[in-house]
Scaffold this active site. Sequence first.
Site, mmCIF file in Angstrom:
data_model
loop_
_atom_site.group_PDB
_atom_site.id
_atom_site.type_symbol
_atom_site.label_atom_id
_atom_site.label_comp_id
_atom_site.label_asym_id
_atom_site.label_seq_id
_atom_site.Cartn_x
_atom_site.Cartn_y
_atom_site.Cartn_z
ATOM 1 N N MET A 66 1.224 3.608 2.286
ATOM 2 C CA MET A 66 2.007 3.769 3.524
ATOM 3 C C MET A 66 2.941 2.592 3.750
ATOM 4 O O MET A 66 4.085 2.756 4.182
ATOM 5 C CB MET A 66 1.055 3.882 4.719
ATOM 6 C CG MET A 66 0.480 5.242 4.935
ATOM 7 S SD MET A 66 1.724 6.417 5.500
ATOM 8 C CE MET A 66 1.822 6.001 7.247
ATOM 9 N N PRO B 7 -3.083 7.759 15.184
ATOM 10 C CA PRO B 7 -3.897 8.234 14.058
ATOM 11 C C PRO B 7 -3.081 9.049 13.066
ATOM 12 O O PRO B 7 -3.446 9.153 11.901
ATOM 13 C CB PRO B 7 -4.956 9.122 14.717
ATOM 14 C CG PRO B 7 -4.964 8.739 16.152
ATOM 15 C CD PRO B 7 -3.590 8.229 16.473
ATOM 16 N N GLY C 163 -8.843 9.809 11.306
ATOM 17 C CA GLY C 163 -8.434 9.495 12.675
ATOM 18 C C GLY C 163 -7.831 10.708 13.364
ATOM 19 O O GLY C 163 -8.022 10.924 14.571
ATOM 20 N N PHE D 142 1.205 9.777 12.241
ATOM 21 C CA PHE D 142 2.611 9.598 12.601
ATOM 22 C C PHE D 142 3.460 10.828 12.282
ATOM 23 O O PHE D 142 4.651 10.839 12.591
ATOM 24 C CB PHE D 142 3.210 8.413 11.834
ATOM 25 C CG PHE D 142 2.811 7.056 12.338
ATOM 26 C CD1 PHE D 142 3.174 6.616 13.607
ATOM 27 C CD2 PHE D 142 2.080 6.185 11.538
ATOM 28 C CE1 PHE D 142 2.833 5.349 14.072
ATOM 29 C CE2 PHE D 142 1.737 4.919 11.983
ATOM 30 C CZ PHE D 142 2.112 4.497 13.248
ATOM 31 N N LYS E 290 -9.191 7.581 0.431
ATOM 32 C CA LYS E 290 -9.318 7.302 1.869
ATOM 33 C C LYS E 290 -10.679 6.670 2.161
ATOM 34 O O LYS E 290 -11.702 7.135 1.656
ATOM 35 C CB LYS E 290 -9.141 8.603 2.662
ATOM 36 C CG LYS E 290 -9.122 8.399 4.159
ATOM 37 C CD LYS E 290 -8.570 9.598 4.889
ATOM 38 C CE LYS E 290 -8.635 9.399 6.401
ATOM 39 N NZ LYS E 290 -7.907 8.184 6.844
ATOM 40 N N HIS F 51 -8.177 15.130 2.751
ATOM 41 C CA HIS F 51 -7.362 13.970 2.368
ATOM 42 C C HIS F 51 -7.600 13.596 0.915
ATOM 43 O O HIS F 51 -8.593 14.009 0.315
ATOM 44 C CB HIS F 51 -7.699 12.769 3.259
ATOM 45 C CG HIS F 51 -7.085 12.837 4.620
ATOM 46 N ND1 HIS F 51 -7.650 13.567 5.644
ATOM 47 C CD2 HIS F 51 -5.954 12.295 5.125
ATOM 48 C CE1 HIS F 51 -6.887 13.455 6.721
ATOM 49 N NE2 HIS F 51 -5.853 12.692 6.439
ATOM 50 N N HIS F 52 -6.709 12.740 0.412
ATOM 51 C CA HIS F 52 -6.852 12.143 -0.930
ATOM 52 C C HIS F 52 -8.177 11.372 -1.023
ATOM 53 O O HIS F 52 -8.719 10.928 0.005
ATOM 54 C CB HIS F 52 -5.662 11.211 -1.190
ATOM 55 C CG HIS F 52 -5.557 10.102 -0.182
ATOM 56 N ND1 HIS F 52 -6.151 8.878 -0.362
ATOM 57 C CD2 HIS F 52 -4.988 10.051 1.055
ATOM 58 C CE1 HIS F 52 -5.928 8.111 0.686
ATOM 59 N NE2 HIS F 52 -5.222 8.808 1.574
ATOM 60 N N GLY G 22 0.818 -1.219 0.000
ATOM 61 C CA GLY G 22 0.000 0.000 0.000
ATOM 62 C C GLY G 22 0.850 1.267 0.000
ATOM 63 O O GLY G 22 2.079 1.206 0.077
ATOM 64 N N GLY H 299 -1.006 2.138 12.325
ATOM 65 C CA GLY H 299 -1.291 3.441 11.721
ATOM 66 C C GLY H 299 -2.669 3.455 11.091
ATOM 67 O O GLY H 299 -3.198 4.514 10.776
HETATM 68 N N1 LIG Z 1 -1.322 6.993 11.088
HETATM 69 C C1 LIG Z 1 -0.891 7.666 10.026
HETATM 70 O O1 LIG Z 1 -0.037 8.558 10.116
HETATM 71 C C2 LIG Z 1 -1.445 7.305 8.679
HETATM 72 C C3 LIG Z 1 -0.936 7.908 7.522
HETATM 73 C C4 LIG Z 1 -1.448 7.510 6.295
HETATM 74 C C5 LIG Z 1 -2.440 6.533 6.256
HETATM 75 N N2 LIG Z 1 -2.907 6.003 7.403
HETATM 76 C C6 LIG Z 1 -3.886 4.916 7.431
HETATM 77 O O2 LIG Z 1 -3.184 3.725 7.041
HETATM 78 C C7 LIG Z 1 -4.076 2.847 6.369
HETATM 79 C C8 LIG Z 1 -3.477 2.496 5.014
HETATM 80 O O3 LIG Z 1 -3.418 3.648 4.212
HETATM 81 P P1 LIG Z 1 -2.841 3.599 2.723
HETATM 82 O O4 LIG Z 1 -3.060 4.939 2.152
HETATM 83 O O5 LIG Z 1 -1.484 3.017 2.749
HETATM 84 O O6 LIG Z 1 -3.862 2.560 2.054
HETATM 85 P P2 LIG Z 1 -3.628 1.609 0.808
HETATM 86 O O7 LIG Z 1 -4.995 1.225 0.323
HETATM 87 O O8 LIG Z 1 -2.661 2.211 -0.143
HETATM 88 O O9 LIG Z 1 -2.916 0.326 1.444
HETATM 89 C C9 LIG Z 1 -3.566 -0.635 2.214
HETATM 90 C C10 LIG Z 1 -2.903 -1.956 1.929
HETATM 91 O O10 LIG Z 1 -3.458 -2.943 2.797
HETATM 92 C C11 LIG Z 1 -3.549 -4.129 2.057
HETATM 93 N N3 LIG Z 1 -4.498 -5.022 2.696
HETATM 94 C C12 LIG Z 1 -5.847 -4.969 2.695
HETATM 95 N N4 LIG Z 1 -6.352 -6.008 3.366
HETATM 96 C C13 LIG Z 1 -5.302 -6.705 3.828
HETATM 97 C C14 LIG Z 1 -5.173 -7.896 4.592
HETATM 98 N N5 LIG Z 1 -6.233 -8.585 5.003
HETATM 99 N N6 LIG Z 1 -3.932 -8.341 4.894
HETATM 100 C C15 LIG Z 1 -2.849 -7.678 4.479
HETATM 101 N N7 LIG Z 1 -2.905 -6.562 3.718
HETATM 102 C C16 LIG Z 1 -4.120 -6.094 3.404
HETATM 103 C C17 LIG Z 1 -3.974 -3.701 0.658
HETATM 104 O O11 LIG Z 1 -3.664 -4.688 -0.314
HETATM 105 C C18 LIG Z 1 -3.128 -2.454 0.485
HETATM 106 O O12 LIG Z 1 -1.886 -2.777 -0.097
HETATM 107 C C19 LIG Z 1 -5.412 3.596 6.293
HETATM 108 O O13 LIG Z 1 -6.217 3.176 7.364
HETATM 109 C C20 LIG Z 1 -5.033 5.048 6.468
HETATM 110 O O14 LIG Z 1 -6.064 5.810 7.023
HETATM 111 C C21 LIG Z 1 -2.426 6.378 8.600
HETATM 112 O O1 LIG Z 2 -4.019 8.793 4.042
HETATM 113 C C1 LIG Z 2 -4.713 8.588 5.065
HETATM 114 O O2 LIG Z 2 -5.688 7.822 5.073
HETATM 115 C C2 LIG Z 2 -4.351 9.265 6.325
HETATM 116 N N1 LIG Z 2 -5.022 9.009 7.390
HETATM 117 C C3 LIG Z 2 -4.741 9.506 8.686
HETATM 118 C C4 LIG Z 2 -6.031 9.874 9.393
HETATM 119 O O3 LIG Z 2 -7.086 9.251 9.161
HETATM 120 O O4 LIG Z 2 -5.983 10.773 10.221
HETATM 121 C C5 LIG Z 2 -3.779 10.651 8.725
HETATM 122 C C6 LIG Z 2 -2.744 10.625 7.698
HETATM 123 C C7 LIG Z 2 -3.192 10.192 6.335
#
Ligand SMILES: NC(=O)c1ccc[n+]([C@@H]2O[C@H](COP(=O)([O-])OP(=O)(O)OC[C@H]3O[C@@H](n4cnc5c(N)ncnc54)[C@H](O)[C@@H]3O)[C@@H](O)[C@H]2O)c1
Ligand SMILES: O=C(O)C1=N[C@H](C(=O)O)CCC1
EC number: 1.17.1.8
Length: 266
Positions: A15, A126, A165, A128, A159, A155-156, A13, A99
């Site tokens: 992240m 929520p 979060g 990083f 999402k 956000h993009h 994915g 995350g």
């Molecule tokens: N905490 C932070 O700072 C932060 C920052 C960005 C995104 N996020 C969160 O992180 C998560 C991922 O975001 P993203 O933009 O990378 O999403 P994304 O859709 O690009 O990636 C998610 C990945 O998870 C995989 N996946 C789905 N089900 C799965 C399973 N059962 N087992 C293993 N892999 C599986 C998918 O194939 C995909 O590659 C989201 O919940 C987003 O909100 C958090």
């Molecule tokens: O790309 C996302 O999805 C992100 N989710 C986090 C949130 O839900 O707060 C923050 C960073 C990007």
Amino acid sequence: MNKIKIVIAGARGRMGKEAVYLTGRTEHFDLVGVLDHKHEGKKLSDLDGFTGYDVPIYTDIEKCFQTEKPDVLIDLTTPEFGYYHAKTALSYGVRPVVGTTGFTKENLQELEDLCEEMNRGCIIAPNFALGAVLMMKFSQIAAKYYQDVEIMEMHHDQKLDAPSGTAIKTAELMAEVRQAKNQGHPDEKETIPGARGADFDGMRIHSTRLPGLIAHQQVLFGAEGESLTIRHDSYNRVSFMSGVKLAVEEVLKVNVLVYGLENIME
Ligand SMILES: NC(=O)c1ccc[n+]([C@@H]2O[C@H](COP(=O)([O-])OP(=O)(O)OC[C@H]3O[C@@H](n4cnc5c(N)ncnc54)[C@H](O)[C@@H]3O)[C@@H](O)[C@H]2O)c1
Ligand SMILES: O=C(O)C1=N[C@H](C(=O)O)CCC1
């Protein structure tokens, strides 16, 4: 120093890919496997963009933990799988760094209980990005002095969860110190449902989704004759990686659930 053995769920994915690269450039991190919902039996290095990452891909989390015996699971998947992965990790004594956003209060409570039962740490962040954590803390300080506040998160458009979060965590932090008030006019009516955004303790949260955006939030405070805007922008996903690194290092030192990076930042 012993290397920290890490498994990443969601490695392909947006992240997850950055987290894989983080392990590659961090001397004391050892990526031992990844969890995916496909590509069982392949190596991560078989996939585009992962040259040199010669680690197995697992679709079965239990098999992965039994074989690789990691110290830490980094989860960057979806709310449903993130929760299941974190629970399973704790039951194997593996410390989750999560995350993934979109967890319910009940999910958080169950994970907190499981941490206690297993005497293992878990960090759920929520956001990083260190600047985003500061934005949340600064907003909490401001909320002591300003009752009137609205959160705008952007956000993009890929999402899955809304509000973000980060927006929920910001509202929670502000609610701890803000004198309760319902935002807006007491008689206001929405002529189109949702126009005033989500209601969190009387504060309003507005979610924008557009291609081209990554992760942005502004917290807007208003009072007679003035306003205060506190804003953070992530322009790429590398911005989250110093927080992921910190969480992986710190999760080994705690035996409770830590919800929010502000609790481990010095
Ligand atoms: N905490 C932070 O700072 C932060 C920052 C960005 C995104 N996020 C969160 O992180 C998560 C991922 O975001 P993203 O933009 O990378 O999403 P994304 O859709 O690009 O990636 C998610 C990945 O998870 C995989 N996946 C789905 N089900 C799965 C399973 N059962 N087992 C293993 N892999 C599986 C998918 O194939 C995909 O590659 C989201 O919940 C987003 O909100 C958090
Ligand atoms: O790309 C996302 O999805 C992100 N989710 C986090 C949130 O839900 O707060 C923050 C960073 C990007």
